[in-house]
Design a protein around this motif. Structure first.
Motif, PDB file in Angstrom:
ATOM      1  N   ASP A   1       0.854  -1.184   0.000  1.00 50.49           N
ATOM      2  CA  ASP A   1       0.000   0.000   0.000  1.00 50.49           C
ATOM      3  C   ASP A   1       0.893   1.238   0.000  1.00 50.49           C
ATOM      4  O   ASP A   1       2.113   1.126   0.091  1.00 50.49           O
ATOM      5  CB  ASP A   1      -0.958   0.005   1.208  1.00 50.49           C
TER       6      ASP A   1
ATOM      7  N   ASP B   1       1.941   4.807   1.807  1.00 48.47           N
ATOM      8  CA  ASP B   1       1.905   5.503   3.091  1.00 48.47           C
ATOM      9  C   ASP B   1       2.343   6.940   2.842  1.00 48.47           C
ATOM     10  O   ASP B   1       3.509   7.184   2.578  1.00 48.47           O
ATOM     11  CB  ASP B   1       2.871   4.825   4.070  1.00 48.47           C
TER      12      ASP B   1
ATOM     13  N   ASP C   1      -2.800   5.110   2.747  1.00 45.67           N
ATOM     14  CA  ASP C   1      -2.910   5.674   4.095  1.00 45.67           C
ATOM     15  C   ASP C   1      -2.320   7.077   4.066  1.00 45.67           C
ATOM     16  O   ASP C   1      -1.168   7.236   3.657  1.00 45.67           O
ATOM     17  CB  ASP C   1      -2.079   4.862   5.102  1.00 45.67           C
TER      18      ASP C   1
HETATM   19 CA    CA Z   1       0.495   1.136   5.289  1.00 42.62          CA
END
Ligand code: CA
Ligand code: DGT
Ligand code: CA
Length: 575
Positions: A199, A201, A244
């Protein structure tokens, strides 16, 4: 919803797979695969080109039929031809294709010979040991399929770094344009340059955090808001990538950047150093009791535990902290250190452009030399060259070199390593070249010892210069073949030949840890683009990042040498 190049490339890849299962003409299959690659590596969005009324057939490898399909996909979001293929090929077969190790050829064999159509049937056949009797399968593959079915159930999805990059950059720009926003940085595995990321960040500093959260959830690529607080939010983009985002205080920015860059293993080791000094290190700063002593910059965090700045690519907990303490961190290679590229294709085989166009593209990117290394005859789907055709190309390159300025072409070949370890072309023609790249393009399933022996034999032949993409993996598609890379590195050292770090985003092969091993053994690595078109030279950036993860310095890389030095070294291997 905007259609991205990646969406179009995925459709063409899928069409190639399904056509292959249907036993369509291999050249047609190849055309789709090549088009997908061209599109992925394009510097611009096709939707933009179409909007400007550009003639798509001017793109390498895109004929009028493919151009029509691209326009159709951009206009409608899908391709009729793919919809039709989906009707023809059972949907459950497509699920099989997604398992690592199962390409269209094997899926076709499963279907035709064992009537296997579903994952369930596959699992049961593998358990009963019915797979290893099929041609092209073996006991190892059978086990691998079982393993894959099992891990497939538990595995999270990962994204190629190059794909993540295409989504991260516009999102960063979008957030950056917000009122009162200062820094927007992608941390995590993305910043460490891992070849795939789980993912994104993202860290932000801003006058106020609420408007940043609002701007994020309003972004038109966001398909789902998982959570949204006052300083933290998690969203999913249309392609499934999770993001995120955290807004942090300016005084904590360095500590947060450090913490969320990771890796976790690295962080734990640094935290331990801090504990020894009575310090507490977290994402808010470095603290002695309750007093903040560092955290505004990353450098201040490292300094608080007596370390110099450690480049993100090294932060994997693989010895970088000891090296930093001893003042022995490598001075990592940079893109500007590369003098040339030793692996490229032209439209004589499966590339899309002429020798001259490739030379000009390389020159524009500051390269001083470029090796033309088309495929050899054994690779028929890529129109590999035979002896006569290679002779012709050698003459053409000699003529071109007389008129080219600021760049020199080297004559080479990417010659297939046959199953017995022989090279696909005779020594009489190889001897006429500046370099010979050997590559495995078939028989991926050989046992570890057979595959290793095969490659070692090839490396032993006269004129062998460089081993292309040594493990053969294709990320998210095909695992590496079974091979003893440490023995190959050892043989390369003894033989005085070289290993490639291939920069194609799906390859990035050699891997980081093997690059490090090669360096320790004194074997030079060549960082090559494996360009199939003029835009592919930009892929070298990804190769450099992987090399940095492998601790490589300028002196560890073959193609940082000047042309004259390189020519001497190549002559030594050709002798
Ligand atoms: Ca993450
Ligand atoms: P990924 O997303 O799987 O490709 O890998 P990362 O490294 O980006 O991992 P991610 O997204 O789970 O977390 C980002 C960073 O945050 C990670 O590299 C280090 C830090 N981090 C996350 N969880 C922990 C933890 O439990 N302890 C420590 N020390 N650091 C953590
Ligand atoms: Ca991450």
């Amino acid at each position: 919803m905007p259609v991205h190049n990646e969406d179009i490339a995925l459709i063409f890849d899928e069409m190639a797979d399904l056509l292959e299962i249907e036993e369509a003409n291999p050249f047609r299959v190849r055309a789709y695969r090549n088009a997908a690659r061209t599109i992925r590596n394009l510097g611009r969005e096709l939707s933009g080109l179409v909007a400007e009324g550009e003639d798509l057939t001017r793109l390498p490898g895109i004929g009028s039929a493919l151009a029509d399909k691209i326009r159709e996909i951009i206009a409608t979001g899908h391709a009729n031809a793919l919809d039709k293929l989906h009707k023809d090929v059972p949907a459950s077969l497509e699920a099989l294709l997604k398992l690592p190790g199962l390409g269209p050829k094997r899926v076709k064999a499963l279907y035709q010979d064992l009537h296997i159509k579903t994952l369930k049937q596959l699992e049961s056949a593998a358990r009963k040991g019915r797979l290893h009797t099929l041609p092209g399968f073996g006991a190892k593959i059978e086990q691998r399929i079982l393993d894959a079915i099992q891990t497939d159930r538990s595995q999270e999805r990962r994204f190629l770094h190059s794909v993540a990059c295409r989504y991260a950059k516009p999102l960063v720009t979008h957030l950056q344009a917000g009122d009162g926003v200062r820094d927007v940085v992608v941390a995590g595995s993305y910043r460490r340059g891992r070849e795939t990321v789980g993912d994104l960040d993202i860290l932000v500093t801003a006058r106020q955090s609420q408007p940043v959260m609002q701007r994020l959830v309003e972004y038109d690529e966001v398909t789902e808001v998982v959570s949204k607080g006052s300083t933290r939010a998690t969203v999913i983009l249309h392609n499934g990538l999770q993001v995120d985002v955290r807004v942090v205080a300016q005084e904590s920015f360095g500590a947060a950047l450090y913490y969320f860059t990771g890796s976790k293993a690295h962080n734990i080791q640094v935290r331990r150093l801090g504990q020894q000094r009575g310090l507490k290190i977290n994402e808010y700063g470095v603290f002695r009791k309750t007093q903040r002593i560092a955290g505004k910059t990353e450098k201040s965090v490292f300094k608080s535990v007596g370390l110099p700045f450690i480049p993100p690519e090294l932060r994997e907990g693989r010895g970088e902290i000891d090296a930093a303490r001893a003042g022995e961190l490598p001075k990592l290679i940079e893109r500007k250190d590369l003098q040339g590229d030793l692996h490229s294709h032209t439209h004589a085989t499966d590339g899309s452009a002429s020798i001259e166009t490739m030379a000009e593209a390389a020159r524009q990117r500051g390269l001083k030399y470029l090796a033309i290394t088309d495929h050899s005859r054994h690779l028929t789907v890529a129109h590999g060259l035979d002896v006569r055709q290679l002779h012709k190309q050698i003459d053409a390159i000699d003529r071109l070199n007389e008129k080219l300025k600021d760049i020199t072409l080297l004559k080479g070949i990417e010659v297939d390593i046959l199953e017995d370890g022989k090279l696909d072309l005779p020594a009489s023609i190889l001897s006429k070249l500046d370099l010979v790249i050997g590559a495995v393009h078939s028989q991926f399933h050989l046992s570890r010892s057979k595959q290793t022996t095969r490659i070692l034999r090839a490396m032993d032949t006269k004129y062998f210069t460089l081993l292309a993409h040594p493990t053969g993996r294709l990320l998210e598609e095909r695992p590496p073949y079974e091979v003893d890379i440490s023995r190959i590195i050892d043989a390369a050292r003894q033989r005085g030949c070289y290993l490639e770090l291939n920069s194609q985003p799906q390859r990035l092969d050699l891997t980081d840890t093997y690059c490090k091993l090669a360096k320790e053994q004194g074997v030079l690595i060549s960082i090559n683009s494996d360009s199939h078109g003029p835009d592919d030279f930009d892929l070298l950036d990804g190769g450099i990042q992987q090399a940095r993860r492998g601790w490589l310095e300028k002196r560890d890389v073959l193609n940082t040498c000047s042309l004259s030095r390189l020519q001497k070294m190549l002559q030594a291997t050709m002798g």
